[in-house]
Design a protein around this motif. Structure first.
Motif, mmCIF file in Angstrom:
data_model
loop_
_atom_site.group_PDB
_atom_site.id
_atom_site.type_symbol
_atom_site.label_atom_id
_atom_site.label_comp_id
_atom_site.label_asym_id
_atom_site.label_seq_id
_atom_site.Cartn_x
_atom_site.Cartn_y
_atom_site.Cartn_z
ATOM 1 N N VAL A 58 -68.782 -104.913 11.093
ATOM 2 C CA VAL A 58 -69.775 -103.957 11.593
ATOM 3 C C VAL A 58 -69.189 -103.122 12.734
ATOM 4 C CG1 VAL A 58 -72.002 -103.778 12.777
ATOM 5 C CG2 VAL A 58 -71.740 -105.334 10.847
ATOM 6 N N LEU A 59 -68.456 -103.754 13.645
ATOM 7 C CA LEU A 59 -67.857 -103.016 14.763
ATOM 8 C C LEU A 59 -66.838 -101.987 14.275
ATOM 9 C CD1 LEU A 59 -67.308 -105.840 17.398
ATOM 10 C CD2 LEU A 59 -68.912 -103.936 17.531
ATOM 11 N N VAL A 60 -65.967 -102.391 13.373
ATOM 12 C CA VAL A 60 -64.933 -101.479 12.878
ATOM 13 C C VAL A 60 -65.558 -100.354 12.059
ATOM 14 C CG1 VAL A 60 -62.912 -101.320 11.372
ATOM 15 C CG2 VAL A 60 -63.118 -103.192 12.987
ATOM 16 N N CYS A 61 -66.577 -100.665 11.282
ATOM 17 C CA CYS A 61 -67.262 -99.604 10.525
ATOM 18 C C CYS A 61 -67.922 -98.600 11.463
ATOM 19 C CB CYS A 61 -68.301 -100.204 9.586
ATOM 20 S SG CYS A 61 -67.586 -101.009 8.161
ATOM 21 N N GLY A 62 -68.519 -99.081 12.535
ATOM 22 C CA GLY A 62 -69.117 -98.182 13.523
ATOM 23 C C GLY A 62 -68.084 -97.292 14.182
ATOM 24 N N ILE A 63 -66.937 -97.868 14.538
ATOM 25 C CA ILE A 63 -65.859 -97.084 15.143
ATOM 26 C C ILE A 63 -65.344 -96.041 14.154
ATOM 27 C CG2 ILE A 63 -63.472 -97.201 15.966
ATOM 28 C CD1 ILE A 63 -64.202 -99.946 17.197
ATOM 29 N N ALA A 64 -65.128 -96.445 12.906
ATOM 30 C CA ALA A 64 -64.600 -95.516 11.899
ATOM 31 C C ALA A 64 -65.577 -94.370 11.643
ATOM 32 C CB ALA A 64 -64.306 -96.262 10.606
ATOM 33 N N VAL A 65 -66.864 -94.682 11.545
ATOM 34 C CA VAL A 65 -67.857 -93.626 11.320
ATOM 35 C C VAL A 65 -67.878 -92.664 12.503
ATOM 36 C CG1 VAL A 65 -70.343 -93.189 11.146
ATOM 37 C CG2 VAL A 65 -69.275 -94.929 9.710
ATOM 38 N N PHE A 66 -67.806 -93.204 13.732
ATOM 39 C CA PHE A 66 -67.781 -92.352 14.927
ATOM 40 C C PHE A 66 -66.595 -91.398 14.894
ATOM 41 C CE2 PHE A 66 -65.894 -91.780 19.160
ATOM 42 C CZ PHE A 66 -66.873 -90.998 19.745
ATOM 43 N N VAL A 67 -65.399 -91.930 14.637
ATOM 44 C CA VAL A 67 -64.187 -91.098 14.663
ATOM 45 C C VAL A 67 -64.236 -90.054 13.545
ATOM 46 C CG1 VAL A 67 -61.679 -91.128 14.348
ATOM 47 C CG2 VAL A 67 -62.767 -92.823 15.817
ATOM 48 N N VAL A 68 -64.628 -90.454 12.351
ATOM 49 C CA VAL A 68 -64.676 -89.507 11.233
ATOM 50 C C VAL A 68 -65.703 -88.409 11.493
ATOM 51 C CG1 VAL A 68 -65.277 -89.276 8.798
ATOM 52 C CG2 VAL A 68 -63.766 -91.110 9.531
ATOM 53 N N MET A 69 -66.870 -88.784 11.991
ATOM 54 C CA MET A 69 -67.895 -87.776 12.270
ATOM 55 C C MET A 69 -67.446 -86.810 13.368
ATOM 56 S SD MET A 69 -70.062 -88.316 10.002
ATOM 57 C CE MET A 69 -71.397 -87.258 10.451
ATOM 58 N N ARG A 70 -66.767 -87.312 14.393
ATOM 59 C CA ARG A 70 -66.263 -86.428 15.453
ATOM 60 C C ARG A 70 -65.201 -85.472 14.908
ATOM 61 N NH1 ARG A 70 -68.293 -84.782 19.577
ATOM 62 N NH2 ARG A 70 -66.301 -84.656 20.598
ATOM 63 N N MET A 71 -64.326 -85.975 14.038
ATOM 64 C CA MET A 71 -63.290 -85.113 13.480
ATOM 65 C C MET A 71 -63.902 -84.069 12.535
ATOM 66 S SD MET A 71 -60.556 -85.993 14.959
ATOM 67 C CE MET A 71 -59.147 -85.412 14.069
ATOM 68 N N ILE A 72 -64.914 -84.444 11.769
ATOM 69 C CA ILE A 72 -65.609 -83.477 10.917
ATOM 70 C C ILE A 72 -66.275 -82.410 11.778
ATOM 71 C CG2 ILE A 72 -67.603 -83.188 9.377
ATOM 72 C CD1 ILE A 72 -66.856 -85.888 8.125
ATOM 73 N N HIS A 73 -66.908 -82.823 12.869
ATOM 74 C CA HIS A 73 -67.559 -81.884 13.783
ATOM 75 C C HIS A 73 -66.539 -80.923 14.385
ATOM 76 C CE1 HIS A 73 -70.421 -80.385 16.712
ATOM 77 N NE2 HIS A 73 -69.554 -80.683 17.684
ATOM 78 N N LYS A 74 -65.380 -81.447 14.798
ATOM 79 C CA LYS A 74 -64.345 -80.590 15.369
ATOM 80 C C LYS A 74 -63.782 -79.625 14.326
ATOM 81 C CE LYS A 74 -61.540 -82.395 18.590
ATOM 82 N NZ LYS A 74 -61.958 -81.653 19.721
ATOM 83 N N THR A 75 -63.673 -80.073 13.083
ATOM 84 C CA THR A 75 -63.174 -79.206 12.017
ATOM 85 C C THR A 75 -64.146 -78.063 11.750
ATOM 86 O OG1 THR A 75 -62.019 -81.072 10.995
ATOM 87 C CG2 THR A 75 -62.431 -79.149 9.616
ATOM 88 N N LYS A 76 -65.436 -78.393 11.663
ATOM 89 C CA LYS A 76 -66.440 -77.356 11.411
ATOM 90 C C LYS A 76 -66.525 -76.366 12.560
ATOM 91 C CE LYS A 76 -69.375 -79.932 8.264
ATOM 92 N NZ LYS A 76 -70.664 -80.596 8.058
ATOM 93 N N LYS A 77 -66.350 -76.866 13.788
ATOM 94 C CA LYS A 77 -66.391 -75.996 14.958
ATOM 95 C C LYS A 77 -65.105 -75.199 15.132
ATOM 96 C CE LYS A 77 -67.875 -76.834 19.415
ATOM 97 N NZ LYS A 77 -68.146 -77.711 20.539
ATOM 98 N N GLY A 78 -64.033 -75.672 14.495
ATOM 99 C CA GLY A 78 -62.740 -74.999 14.631
ATOM 100 C C GLY A 78 -62.033 -75.339 15.925
ATOM 101 N N THR A 79 -62.296 -76.526 16.459
ATOM 102 C CA THR A 79 -61.694 -76.894 17.737
ATOM 103 C C THR A 79 -60.694 -78.030 17.607
ATOM 104 O OG1 THR A 79 -63.535 -78.391 18.198
ATOM 105 C CG2 THR A 79 -63.704 -76.145 19.061
ATOM 106 N N LEU A 80 -60.115 -78.205 16.419
ATOM 107 C CA LEU A 80 -59.069 -79.214 16.283
ATOM 108 C C LEU A 80 -57.873 -78.822 17.130
ATOM 109 C CD1 LEU A 80 -59.015 -80.121 12.487
ATOM 110 C CD2 LEU A 80 -59.645 -81.588 14.384
ATOM 111 N N GLY A 81 -57.173 -79.811 17.641
ATOM 112 C CA GLY A 81 -56.034 -79.551 18.511
ATOM 113 C C GLY A 81 -54.894 -78.865 17.778
ATOM 114 N N LYS A 82 -54.376 -77.830 18.383
ATOM 115 C CA LYS A 82 -53.223 -77.116 17.835
ATOM 116 C C LYS A 82 -52.183 -76.986 18.933
ATOM 117 C CE LYS A 82 -54.933 -76.177 13.806
ATOM 118 N NZ LYS A 82 -54.548 -77.017 12.710
ATOM 119 N N LYS A 83 -50.958 -77.312 18.591
ATOM 120 C CA LYS A 83 -49.847 -77.170 19.521
ATOM 121 C C LYS A 83 -48.917 -76.086 19.016
ATOM 122 C CE LYS A 83 -50.915 -80.379 22.428
ATOM 123 N NZ LYS A 83 -51.173 -80.104 23.801
ATOM 124 N N LYS A 84 -48.170 -75.495 19.939
ATOM 125 C CA LYS A 84 -47.301 -74.376 19.561
ATOM 126 C C LYS A 84 -46.056 -74.833 18.823
ATOM 127 C CE LYS A 84 -48.903 -71.326 23.168
ATOM 128 N NZ LYS A 84 -48.606 -70.570 24.362
#
Length: 102
Positions: free
Chosen positions: A11-37
Motif C-alpha cells: 500500500v505504501l509503495v503504491c501510494g508513492i508510485a501514484v503520487f510520483v506518476v500523477m506529479r509527472m503527468i501534471h508537469k507534462t501537461k503543464k509543460g514544466t518538465l525539467g530541461k537542461k541545456k
C-alpha cells in the motif's frame, strides 16, 4: 496482524508510485518538465528517478541483512522510497537558477 505486515509495504509503495506518476503527468501537461541545456546534464536529470530506485533497493537489501524483515517487503519498500527520493532529486535538479544582475 500478519495481513497488515504483508499489505502495508504494498500500500505504501503504491501510494508513492501514484503520487510520483500523477506529479509527472501534471508537469507534462503543464509543460514544466525539467530541461537542461547540455546533453549530459539532461541525461543525468532523466536518470535520477531510476538511480534513486536502484539505490533504494541496495539500501533495502543491506538493511535486510541486519534486521529481521522479509526480503520482498523491504525490497519493495526500498524501491518505493528510492522512487520518492529520486523524484525529489529530479525536482531539485530541474529547477532553473535565475541569475539576478545588479
Amino acid at each position: 496482524m500478519e495481513i497488515v505486515r504483508i499489505l502495508l509495504p504494498l500500500v505504501l509503495v503504491c501510494g508513492i508510485a501514484v503520487f510520483v506518476v500523477m506529479r509527472m503527468i501534471h508537469k507534462t501537461k503543464k509543460g514544466t518538465l525539467g530541461k537542461k541545456k547540455s546533453k549530459s546534464a539532461q541525461n543525468l536529470l532523466d536518470s535520477l528517478i531510476p538511480i534513486g530506485m536502484v539505490i533504494g533497493c541496495v539500501v533495502a537489501i543491506l538493511l535486510s541483512i541486519f534486521f529481521p524483515i522479509s526480503l520482498p517487503s523491504i525490497f519493495s519498500l526500498g524501491a518505493g522510497i528510492g522512487l520518492l527520493f529520486g523524484y525529489f532529486a529530479y525536482e531539485v535538479y530541474s529547477k532553473n537558477k535565475k541569475v539576478s544582475h545588479s
